[in-house]
Design a protein around this motif. Structure first.
Motif, PDB file in Angstrom:
ATOM      1  N   ARG A 319     -10.308 -10.333   3.025  1.00 36.86           N
ATOM      2  CA  ARG A 319      -9.774  -9.577   4.173  1.00 36.86           C
ATOM      3  C   ARG A 319      -8.823 -10.458   4.993  1.00 36.86           C
ATOM      4  O   ARG A 319      -7.804  -9.979   5.501  1.00 36.86           O
ATOM      5  CB  ARG A 319     -10.912  -9.050   5.019  1.00 36.86           C
ATOM      6  N   ILE A 322      -5.554 -10.546   3.128  1.00 35.86           N
ATOM      7  CA  ILE A 322      -4.823  -9.273   3.241  1.00 35.86           C
ATOM      8  C   ILE A 322      -4.103  -9.200   4.583  1.00 35.86           C
ATOM      9  O   ILE A 322      -2.911  -8.850   4.650  1.00 35.86           O
ATOM     10  CB  ILE A 322      -5.788  -8.083   3.068  1.00 35.86           C
ATOM     11  N   TYR A 330      -2.879  -3.090   6.467  1.00 34.86           N
ATOM     12  CA  TYR A 330      -3.331  -2.992   5.080  1.00 34.86           C
ATOM     13  C   TYR A 330      -4.813  -3.334   4.917  1.00 34.86           C
ATOM     14  O   TYR A 330      -5.345  -3.232   3.817  1.00 34.86           O
ATOM     15  CB  TYR A 330      -2.506  -3.921   4.185  1.00 34.86           C
ATOM     16  N   CYS A 331      -5.459  -3.733   5.996  1.00 33.66           N
ATOM     17  CA  CYS A 331      -6.870  -4.126   5.930  1.00 33.66           C
ATOM     18  C   CYS A 331      -7.707  -3.104   6.689  1.00 33.66           C
ATOM     19  O   CYS A 331      -7.512  -2.902   7.891  1.00 33.66           O
ATOM     20  CB  CYS A 331      -7.052  -5.520   6.536  1.00 33.66           C
ATOM     21  N   MET A 387      -8.258  -3.042   0.274  1.00 37.50           N
ATOM     22  CA  MET A 387      -7.118  -2.620   1.086  1.00 37.50           C
ATOM     23  C   MET A 387      -7.233  -1.147   1.450  1.00 37.50           C
ATOM     24  O   MET A 387      -8.099  -0.426   0.951  1.00 37.50           O
ATOM     25  CB  MET A 387      -5.813  -2.911   0.334  1.00 37.50           C
ATOM     26  N   THR A 388      -6.376  -0.717   2.336  1.00 34.70           N
ATOM     27  CA  THR A 388      -6.387   0.676   2.787  1.00 34.70           C
ATOM     28  C   THR A 388      -5.834   1.599   1.699  1.00 34.70           C
ATOM     29  O   THR A 388      -5.110   1.161   0.807  1.00 34.70           O
ATOM     30  CB  THR A 388      -5.520   0.823   4.052  1.00 34.70           C
ATOM     31  N   HIS A 425      -3.018  -0.060  -0.788  1.00 33.78           N
ATOM     32  CA  HIS A 425      -3.438  -0.982  -1.856  1.00 33.78           C
ATOM     33  C   HIS A 425      -2.396  -1.132  -2.954  1.00 33.78           C
ATOM     34  O   HIS A 425      -2.415  -2.117  -3.712  1.00 33.78           O
ATOM     35  CB  HIS A 425      -4.761  -0.516  -2.463  1.00 33.78           C
TER      36      HIS A 425
END
Length: 841
Positions: A319, A322, A330-331, A387-388, A425
């Motif tokens: 995390r 990222i 994006y996290c 990731m999201t 992601h």
């Protein structure tokens, strides 16, 4: 001097771990299992609570002796094989071998999910003991596999041929492949038509896009005949296209979970065409350690796992990377969590990088291309999994083919497109990894395209009306990746076994693997048909999955392993009893044995590979078996007796009478039809007194013995015998005149304009290189030339391979050939330096 002995499985792992521990540790490799069940006996005492009889694994005496010596000189032993059932069993077997010589020394079990300095040191600071429940689960699996393989395989030998094998899990995997093949063979394709249009706006942008006919009078378009397709197309050609509806909705695509064993094998196969076995070998190297300049270190966690679990510190590190590398958007707020199967080993982790900061680019110079591909796949899947989601705007446009009048048939076409709003992601995947087309897969999905801005009521220009005939497709054959997925989905096998299951099917030649497509061979279909007909319940997908679950319960301590084996064996015995043939008719056996007593001259034994077949010895063995009465004569043995009696019927009228009385009279007519061909006997006759090489003479003599016994030669044997005759044609008087009677007529050869001039040029060579002996083979240029010249004289042609060898030979002697340069240019002779190093055979 080292005070502590550490035992791992492989030398590579030993090298990595050795550099992470201090000088007080001595690290040695066991090279896998050190003990196993014996090869040639069952090795399990089913009367004594399924007690296994273990023997030293083949070729391991030296390894075990070295471990025993090392253990004597150390004060403690640390057993550090892999953290799974097989690793636990290896550790237990090593302790069982070393403990008797070191009764007062402590033995510790150490486990680590990754081979990094921190993980290894942590494991050695908190050593444990061997998990007996895990060992019992491995023993139970091994004994189950041995019982099934040892007791079922002989049925295949009796009814198909010797050397075949059945396996508790392997045969179920074969069943999946064969049943899919049967589906494909039964499948009857049906034609259907897809209609649509290529259209564009009337104003800019004028980029064309494709529409597909989706509905006819509010019903799904389902066009099943050429007549309907043509009629509908003609109706459409007279209509205008008008946008009826534009719908936009946001869709999200969640990241895939991190890799586990099955998904790693599937992804590596789909993306890179790697076989599961190769994938696991590459992963093993990444796990055991790669030297990055400061000593070897493991790059990934343990690769045989079915758990999606991730260690907390690894999640935090991922995390952090990222947020730093891609941005906080994006996290996700909380880590993504993925649910493992119910009986997954949660103590394990998913496959991930040991240090997520080691990007693929940073280690690229230390890995070969295949290793880098696999590491990149593992790294990307792990990072992407935290990731999201990616977000898309999905636009769907419905277009009416405007009816010319009320009451006319209504036609509606449709097009869809997705526009990426936020990569999520997908950012870490770059241009999202596109798998290779899965072998055999077919789809009618709409093509990816971009749609221009469109408004309801807008008219469109039709550039072309489209009509395509298609056929329904059978289910695709399994690829390696899809078979692993099917095994996992059905609960068959476990992470450590998927690759070996497929490799075994290929090694046994039950399936062929062409371009990643697994196709059952005829042998595989035959084996599967027999196993399913005889032992359907045993080689049943649901039953095999249930047994895997029971093994998991043994590992959890919820079932006693010997009780599980007892329950299985009781049912297994009933199934096997049902497969046994009824004994042969004792009266028929006695009558044939009595008649065969009149045979005075037996054919000599026939050798086939390592086996020797003797009619006389077989009859005597059946006679002894019938006399002692301990084992009944099988129908197969009776049939073999009858075939032998038919072959020797000329020696006694009693044999023919016995065959008719016992119901085998038809063999008399068959025997007359299956005598050796006259041409085969003549070929053997011409070779009888010729000087043949040792191998050729042995082969010809074995065929002569077969013919003397009245057995016909197989087509392959006839072809091989013909080749022997042709290769010695120069020694056979009037060979050309005898071709027809020997059935050695050949088709007209392809035109050969090269060999004659080259042979004529070599005829002038006066000084040939001396013959060269390599092993058992003699390479003699002169003899080779004379052999080619004789074959060309008889056939007026040489094979492509012979011509290639002739060209090399000509170039080798160019110094003795006038006008060689002209020959070289005309016939493409290679101009390598002249040397006698490579004489012809």
């Amino acid at each position: 001097m080292p005070k502590k002995l550490v035992v791992v499985e492989s030398p590579a792992k030993a090298k990595t771990v050795n550099k992470m521990l201090g000088a007080e540790y001595l690290v040695r490799a066991s090279l896998g299992h050190v003990r196993d069940l014996p090869e040639r006996t069952l090795g399990v005492d089913v009367q004594k609570n399924f007690e296994p009889v273990y023997v030293m694994a083949k070729g391991k005496k030296k390894v075990i002796d070295e471990l025993r010596r090392a253990a004597r000189d150390c004060e403690a032993v640390y057993l550090a094989p892999d953290p799974d059932r097989e690793g636990e069993a290896i550790a237990w077997h090593i302790e069982e071998l070393l403990k008797p010589g070191n009764p007062n020394k402590p033995f510790y079990r150490v486990q680590y999910n990754e081979i990094t300095p921190a993980a290894v040191r942590r494991a050695f600071e908190r050593p444990g003991a061997i998990d007996s429940r895990r060992v019992n689960a491995q023993q139970a699996r091994r004994i189950l596999d041995r019982l099934v393989g040892y007791m079922v395989s002989p049925m295949l030998w009796r009814k198909i041929r010797r050397g075949l094998s059945a396996g508790r899990v392997q045969s179920v995997a074969l069943r999946l492949v064969c049943e899919r093949e049967e589906e494909i063979r039964r499948f009857v394709p049906e034609a259907y038509w897809i209609l649509g249009a290529k259209a564009r706006k009337l104003v800019a942008p004028l980029n064309p896009f494709t529409l597909r006919l989706m509905r006819i009078d509010d019903e799904k378009a389902n066009i099943r005949s050429a007549e309907d397709a043509e009629r509908i197309r003609k109706e459409l050609e007279s209509r205008r296209l008008r946008v009826a509806e534009v719908a936009v909705r946001e869709v999200t695509r969640r990241p895939l979970p991190p890799l586990i064993t099955s998904s790693l094998q599937q992804a590596a196969s789909s993306l890179y065409g790697f076989a599961p076995k190769r994938t696991m070998a590459l992963a093993q190297k990444l796990y055991e350690g790669v030297d990055l300049g400061e000593g070897p270190v493991g790059l990934i966690t343990y690769m045989r796992t079915d758990s999606f679990n991730i260690a907390a510190e690894a999640l935090d590190a991922c995390r952090t990377l990222i947020r730093k590398s891609f941005g906080p958007e994006y996290c996700p707020e909380r880590p993504n969590v993925y649910r493992s199967r119910d009986l997954a080993q949660e103590a394990h982790e998913a496959i991930r990088p040991t240090d997520v900061r080691r990007t693929p680019e940073s280690v690229a110079s230390h890995l070969d291309p295949s290793e880098l591909k696999l590491y990149r796949l593992i790294w990307q899947r792990f990072v992407a999994s935290q990731m999201t989601p990616a977000r898309f705007d999905q636009r769907t446009v419905k277009v009416d083919a405007v009816a010319p009048a009320a009451g006319a048939t209504r036609y509606q076409l449709q097009a869809s497109a997705s526009d990426l709003k936020f990569p999520g992601h997908l950012k870490v995947m770059g241009a999202e990894l596109k798998p290779k087309t899965e072998p055999g897969s077919k789809t009618d999905a709409e093509p990816e395209q971009r749609l221009p801005p469109l408004a309801v009521g807008e008219d469109l220009e039709c550039l072309e009306w489209l009509s395509e005939r298609k056929e329904t497709q059978p289910p695709p054959r399994y690829s390696e990746a899809s078979l692993v997925k099917a095994l996992e989905g059905n609960g068959i096998g476990r992470p450590s076994t998927y690759a070996q299951i497929i490799a075994t099917l290929e090694q046994r030649r039950y399936v062929s693997n062409e371009k990643r497509v697994l196709t059952p061979t005829e042998l595989g279909m035959q084996v599967n048909a027999l196993l399913v007909a005889s032992l359907d319940a045993l080689f049943n997908v649901a039953f095999t999955a249930a047994m895997e679950e029971r093994l998991d319960l043994v590992e959890q301590g919820k079932i006693e392993w010997t009780r599980m084996l007892e329950d299985f064996y009781k049912q297994f015995q009933e199934w096997m009893k049902a497969t046994q043939d009824s004994p042969a008719d004792a009266g028929a056996v006695g009558r044939l044995l009595q008649a065969l007593g009149a045979v005075r001259e037996w054919a000599p034994p026939v050798r086939s590979g390592k086996r020797v077949f003797s009619d006389e010895k077989f009859v005597e063995s059946v006679r002894r078996q019938a006399a002692d009465g301990k084992r009944q004569i099988s129908p197969r043995q009776l049939a073999a007796l009858a075939r032998i009696a038919a072959r020797y019927r000329a020696q006694s009228p009693a044999l023919e009478a016995a065959l008719r009385e016992t119901g085998f009279g038809a063999l008399l007519d068959e025997a007359a039809e299956t005598q050796p061909r006259e041409s085969s006997l003549k070929r053997l006759a011409v070779l009888k007194d010729l000087p043949l090489g040792e191998r050729a003479r042995s082969f010809v003599d074995s065929l002569q013995a077969r013919a003397d016994a009245g057995r016909p030669l197989t087509p392959a044997q006839q072809q091989a015998l013909g080749r022997v005759v042709l290769s010695h044609a120069a020694q056979i008087p009037d060979f050309d005149a005898r071709r027809a009677e020997l059935e050695l007529e050949q088709p007209a050869p392809a035109e050969d304009r090269e060999s004659g001039p080259l042979l004529e040029a070599l005829a002038g060579v006066r000084q040939w290189h001396a013959p060269v002996t390599r092993g058992r083979r003699v390479f003699d240029d002169k003899a080779f030339f004379e052999s080619l010249a004789e074959q060309y004289r008889r056939r007026r042609s040489l094979s492509d391979r012979q011509r290639a060898a002739l060209k090399k030979l000509t170039a080798r002697y160019r110094a003795q050939i006038p006008h060689f340069d002209r020959l070289a240019e005309q016939y493409g002779l290679a101009l390598k330096p002249e040397a006698p190093a490579e004489p012809a055979e």
